[in-house]
Scaffold this motif. Structure first.
Motif, PDB file in Angstrom:
ATOM      1  N   UNK A 226     -16.555  -3.594   4.749  1.00 36.10           N
ATOM      2  CA  UNK A 226     -16.120  -2.214   4.564  1.00 36.10           C
ATOM      3  C   UNK A 226     -15.027  -1.915   5.576  1.00 36.10           C
ATOM      4  N   UNK A 227     -13.896  -1.410   5.084  1.00 40.03           N
ATOM      5  CA  UNK A 227     -12.743  -1.144   5.935  1.00 40.03           C
ATOM      6  C   UNK A 227     -12.347   0.326   5.863  1.00 40.03           C
ATOM      7  N   UNK A 228     -11.934   0.858   6.999  1.00 38.26           N
ATOM      8  CA  UNK A 228     -11.314   2.174   7.058  1.00 38.26           C
ATOM      9  C   UNK A 228      -9.917   1.991   7.641  1.00 38.26           C
ATOM     10  N   UNK A 229      -8.912   2.538   6.965  1.00 35.47           N
ATOM     11  CA  UNK A 229      -7.521   2.363   7.363  1.00 35.47           C
ATOM     12  C   UNK A 229      -6.824   3.716   7.357  1.00 35.47           C
ATOM     13  N   UNK A 230      -6.196   4.044   8.463  1.00 35.54           N
ATOM     14  CA  UNK A 230      -5.379   5.251   8.559  1.00 35.54           C
ATOM     15  C   UNK A 230      -3.923   4.816   8.654  1.00 35.54           C
ATOM     16  N   UNK A 231      -3.062   5.415   7.836  1.00 38.11           N
ATOM     17  CA  UNK A 231      -1.662   5.011   7.762  1.00 38.11           C
ATOM     18  C   UNK A 231      -0.778   6.246   7.935  1.00 38.11           C
ATOM     19  N   UNK A 232       0.203   6.131   8.798  1.00 43.35           N
ATOM     20  CA  UNK A 232       1.167   7.226   9.006  1.00 43.35           C
ATOM     21  C   UNK A 232       2.555   6.622   9.114  1.00 43.35           C
ATOM     22  N   UNK A 233       3.403   6.941   8.142  1.00 43.47           N
ATOM     23  CA  UNK A 233       4.799   6.507   8.158  1.00 43.47           C
ATOM     24  C   UNK A 233       4.935   5.003   8.381  1.00 43.47           C
TER      25      UNK A 233
END
Length: 242
Positions: A226-233
């Motif tokens: 299980x992965x959590x990924x936060x992406x900004x620009x």
């Protein structure tokens, strides 16, 4: 609160016992960096917990040429040897400390599950890094209890196995049993959050655009994760959370 300075001893410094929270703080002296690179740079601290492979950013407070890191239960969740790295960023220059080893001692009593708090903390500090205002403003503030939401609310989106996923700004993506996925970025500024489970068997092929920058190591996806990924620009922080 007890203050410790890891640079004043050659011995392995103990951060604390599992389950302790905000009992100790670590102080770092960055006077040499300020003298050579100039004042007003951004200070980042990354910590890799024992048995884990991906470091995450921690809250710090900068006071002149001193950096203070208050140790929370998230850092002390796993007994063993962890490592920290301090960074100073000024006008495109990045200076890093050596990897500093710290010991976390095992607790006799039960340790609370701080996984949720830890993930919130990472996302909050990550967001602060890229939303720092005027020069000298601290990168991180209290992260406990902060929800990663927009006043207008996140748009909910699903992730389908085998799809080409074009991300949207201010959107939340969830998926299950993902074996193949190609992620593409939208035009302009954006930020979004993803959580997905990988397939239980077979090859896992999850691709992000070339040039994606990662805070910490680039993830390597396996089965039943299980992965959590936060992406900004185009900058991502990825955490395996299960």
């Amino acid at each position: 609160m007890k203050t410790i300075n890891p640079l004043l001893t050659r011995e392995l410094v103990t951060l604390g016992y599992q389950g302790e929270n905000e009992y100790k703080r670590v102080v770092f002296d960055i006077s040499d960096w300020i003298r050579t690179e100039g004042a007003g740079g951004d200070v980042l601290l990354f910590f890799k917990r024992p048995e884990e492979t991906v470091p995450y950013p921690c809250d710090v407070e900068v006071d002149g040429d001193k950096v203070y890191w208050v140790i929370t239960a998230a850092e002390l969740n796993i007994a063993g040897i962890g490592e920290a790295e301090l960074q100073y960023r000024k006008d495109g220059t990045i200076v890093k400390s050596k990897a500093i080893a710290f010991r976390i001692k095992k607790s006799l009593t039960d340790v609370e599950d701080v996984q949720g708090t830890w993930v919130e903390k990472v996302l909050k500090v990550y967001d602060d890094i890229f939303n720092t205002g005027e020069e000298g403003q601290q990168l991180s503030k209290g992260a406990e209890g902060v929800e990663w939401t927009d006043p207008q609310g996140l748009r909910k989106r699903s992730i389908d196995d085998g799809a080409t996923l074009i991300l949207e700004n201010n959107a939340e993506y969830r998926g299950a049993d993902i074996a193949s996925l190609e992620v593409q970025y939208p035009d302009g500024d954006f930020e979004c959050w993803m959580r997905f489970n990988t397939a239980s068997e077979g090859d896992i092929n999850i691709a992000f655009p070339e040039g994606t920058a990662y805070i910490g190591e680039q993830p390597e996806y396996g089965n039943n994760e299980t992965w959590e990924i936060s992406i900004k620009d185009g900058v991502a922080v990825a955490l395996e959370v299960g």
